[in-house]
Design a protein around this motif. Sequence first.
Motif, short mmCIF file in Angstrom:
data_model
loop_
_atom_site.label_atom_id
_atom_site.label_comp_id
_atom_site.label_asym_id
_atom_site.label_seq_id
_atom_site.Cartn_x
_atom_site.Cartn_y
_atom_site.Cartn_z
N PRO A 48 19.91 30.02 -43.83
CA PRO A 48 19.73 28.85 -42.99
C PRO A 48 21.04 28.07 -42.84
CG PRO A 48 18.84 28.43 -45.16
CD PRO A 48 19.31 29.85 -45.17
N ASP A 49 21.18 27.35 -41.73
CA ASP A 49 22.34 26.48 -41.56
C ASP A 49 22.18 25.23 -42.42
OD1 ASP A 49 23.69 28.07 -39.61
OD2 ASP A 49 22.11 27.50 -38.21
N GLN A 50 20.94 24.78 -42.54
CA GLN A 50 20.64 23.64 -43.40
C GLN A 50 19.33 23.92 -44.12
OE1 GLN A 50 20.51 20.42 -40.53
NE2 GLN A 50 22.46 21.26 -39.83
N GLY A 51 19.13 23.20 -45.21
CA GLY A 51 17.84 23.30 -45.88
C GLY A 51 17.94 24.08 -47.18
N GLU A 52 16.82 24.11 -47.89
CA GLU A 52 16.78 24.74 -49.20
C GLU A 52 15.60 25.70 -49.30
OE1 GLU A 52 16.62 21.53 -52.02
OE2 GLU A 52 18.25 20.53 -50.93
N VAL A 53 15.79 26.72 -50.10
CA VAL A 53 14.72 27.66 -50.39
C VAL A 53 14.63 27.79 -51.91
CG1 VAL A 53 13.84 30.00 -50.09
CG2 VAL A 53 15.18 28.94 -48.26
N HIS A 54 13.44 27.57 -52.44
CA HIS A 54 13.27 27.67 -53.89
C HIS A 54 12.18 28.67 -54.22
CE1 HIS A 54 15.89 24.33 -55.03
NE2 HIS A 54 15.48 23.77 -53.90
N PHE A 55 12.44 29.49 -55.24
CA PHE A 55 11.41 30.37 -55.79
C PHE A 55 11.06 29.81 -57.17
CE2 PHE A 55 12.93 34.55 -53.57
CZ PHE A 55 12.60 34.00 -52.36
N ASP A 56 9.85 29.38 -57.35
CA ASP A 56 9.46 28.78 -58.64
C ASP A 56 10.44 27.71 -59.08
OD1 ASP A 56 7.05 29.89 -59.18
OD2 ASP A 56 7.81 31.49 -60.45
N GLY A 57 10.89 26.91 -58.16
CA GLY A 57 11.80 25.84 -58.50
C GLY A 57 13.26 26.24 -58.60
N GLU A 58 13.55 27.57 -58.61
CA GLU A 58 14.94 28.02 -58.69
C GLU A 58 15.52 28.14 -57.29
OE1 GLU A 58 15.63 31.80 -60.59
OE2 GLU A 58 14.17 31.25 -62.12
N ASP A 59 16.81 27.81 -57.17
CA ASP A 59 17.47 27.93 -55.88
C ASP A 59 17.60 29.41 -55.51
OD1 ASP A 59 18.96 27.54 -53.61
OD2 ASP A 59 20.86 27.46 -54.71
N ALA A 60 17.00 29.79 -54.39
CA ALA A 60 17.06 31.20 -53.97
C ALA A 60 18.28 31.48 -53.11
CB ALA A 60 15.79 31.56 -53.21
N LEU A 61 18.83 30.45 -52.47
CA LEU A 61 19.93 30.68 -51.53
C LEU A 61 21.19 31.14 -52.24
CD1 LEU A 61 19.48 27.78 -48.98
CD2 LEU A 61 18.77 30.15 -48.79
#
Lengths: 356, 308
Positions: free
Chosen positions: A54-67
Motif C-alpha cells: 500500500p502507499d499508505q496504511g498498515e497491515v497487521h497479522f495478530d497485531g504484528e506488522d505484516a508490511l
Amino acid sequence: MKIALHEVTRRFGAFTALDNVNLDIHSGELVALLGPSGSGKTTLLRIIAGLDWPDQGEVHFDGEDALSRSVGERNVGFVFQNYALFRHMTVFENVAFGLRARPRRLRPTEAAIRARVNQLLELVQLGPLGQRLPNQLSGGQRQRIALARALAIEPRILLLDEPFGALDAKVRKELRRWLRQLHEEIHVTSVFVTHDQEEALELADRVVVLAKGRVQQIGTPEEVYEQPQSAFVHHFIGESLSVPVTINAGGVHFAGRRLDLDPHGLSDGEASLFIRPYEVTVVPESGGAMLDGVVKRVHGFGPARRLEIALREGDREHFIEVSAPRHEAIGIGQHVGLRPRAYRLFASTADRTQGA
Amino acid sequence: MSDQPLTLPGYPSRTGYPPGMRAFRTPSMVLRQVKPASDARADPTPMRWAIIGITIAFLTLFVVIPLINVFAQAFSKGLEAYVAAIGNADALAAIKLTLIVAAISVGLNLVFGIVAAWAITKYEFAGKSLLITVMDLPFSVSPVIAGLVFVLLFGAQGYLGPWLQAHDITVIFALPGIVLATVFVTFPFVARELIPLMREQGTLEEEAALSLGASGLRTFFKVTLPNVKWALLYGVLLCNARAMGEFGAVSVVSGHVRGETNTMPLHVEILYNEYQFMAAFAVASLLALLALVTLVAKVMLEGRAAKE
C-alpha cells in the motif's frame, strides 16, 4: 490468525485502487471480498499476501506488522486466479514445492515430504494424479492442486483470488461446497475474492462489499442482503427495482404525484426508491397515491410469470420487472398499480443510510 | 422402444428410400466432390505450379547450389588436400580463435540476454520502450560501424587509447576487441527469443513460488529458467552461429594478424585473396557445416518447444 487493515490506500498512477480501507478479519473466519471489476478487491488480497504494497496504511497479522515482511515470510497460502501451477513440474512436485523450498534446517525429510504431499493429494481427492503435468488436468482439478500446493506450507492465512472464476457452472457449485467443507475441517483464516454475489453469500461467514476502492458494507451474508446500507449494495446484491423519487414536505413523490409511502425520515431532495421484486404486489387498478405503470411484456408462465412494467415520469420511462399476481389476469397494455410491502429509500447525493 | 428409425429389410426407411437405395446414390455424390467443375476459391492450376516452381528455382539457384559448391570446391583436390588445408597452422589458429571468441561472447550474451529479458518483462520502469529499441540496434546498424565504434573508443587514436597504452592493455587488434565486436553484433539474439515468451508467461508462477517461501534464486532456477529453456537454447544457437560467422565488425577490429587475430571468416577471405581457392573453401566448409548443424538443431528445438 487475525488480520487487521488500517487506512490502506493504494494508487496506480492517477487511479486509486484502494481508498482508505479499514478491515478486521477474525481468526478462523471465511471472508469474501465482493465487488465489481475495478473495485480493488484483488489489490486488497495481494496487499494482504505481500504481493503488493500500500502507499499508505498498515497491515497487521495478530497485531504484528505484516508490511515489514516479504510474501515468503508471511506464510500465506495464495491461490491464483488462473492457478499459476508450475507448468513443467508434475502435480506431485507442484505440491511439494513449498516444502522443498524451505531452508535446510526446517526442511522435512524426503519421506516426510512424500507423506505430506500424498496426504494433501488425498485431501483434494486427486491422489492418483500425482505424476500428471498440470496441462493434463481439467480446470477443476487444477484448482484443487493449486489449493493443495498452497496448503502444503501450512499457511496461517489462505487467500484465494477468484477461486472459481475460470470454471463452468456445475464444477463451480461442487467446488464451492467442497471448499466450505474443507474450511470447516482445517479452519484456517481465509479470504477470497469474487465478483459473484451468489458465491460470496453462500460461502462466506462475512462479506466485504467493495466498490471504487472503498468498503461499502461489511456484514454477514444475511445483513448485506437484508439490510443494505447504500443504494450501491442494494443494487449490487440480490435483485432490485429502483425508481428515482423526490422527497418533499414529508412525502415521497414520483412524476409529480405524492405516493402513500413514508420517507423514513429522509430529508428533502432527490432519492432512489428500492424494492425487491418479490416484495411488491401488483394490483389491476391504478392512479391515486400508488406507483403505477403500463404492462409492456409478460414472460414465463405459472408461478414464474413476470411482468415488465413501464413507469412514466414526464417523457422518460423506467422499466421494472416484477412477479405477476397469481390470481389476476393481467395482459399487455393494461394499467396496473404497484404496492410495495417493503422498500428502502436512499438519498441520491450521498450514500446515506435510511431504511425500513 | 427406442426412437431409432425403424428400418426392417425390404421396408422403406423414413427417408422414403429403401435401405439399399442410399448406397446406390452415394458414388455420384463422391465423384462430384472430387472433381469440381470450377472452384472460384482456387487459383488456376498453371498459376499455382508457376509460383511453387519459381520459389524452388530461386532457392536452388541462390542457396542450394552455392552451398553444394562450397563442399565441391573444398574436396576438389581430394580428401588429403582438404585435411591438409584445415590442418595448416594458421587455419587451426583461426578455428581456435573462433571457438574462444564464440564461447566468451555466447557466455556473456547468455547472461546479458536473461538479465535484459528479465528486466523488460518482469519490471515496470521509465524508458523501457527506449531500452527495447536500443536493444535492436545491432540488427539495424551495419557491422562495420560496430567495429569502427570500438576502434574509435579503444584504438591507439581513440578516446581511451592513450590510457590503455599507458597501462599496457591492448583491446584493438587483439582478442578483447574481437570479443567486444562479436558481443555487440550478437547481443539481441538471446534477449529477443526470451522477451516474447517471458512476457506471455507473465509473473504469476514466480509470484506463486515466492508466496510458497522460495528465494529469488530458487524461483529463477526452478521456475523461470525451466519455463524458457527451449527458447533460451534456441537463442544461444542463433547467437553462436552469428558469433562464429561474423565478418564485418570483427574484420575492422582484428587487424588480420595471421595465426593470431584471424577468425575463420577472416581466414577464408585471406586465403581467397591469395588465390588459394581450395583451402579457402575447405575452411568455409566448416562454417557451412556449422550452419547446417544449427539448422537441424533449430528444427529439433522447435519440435520440442511445440510439444510442451
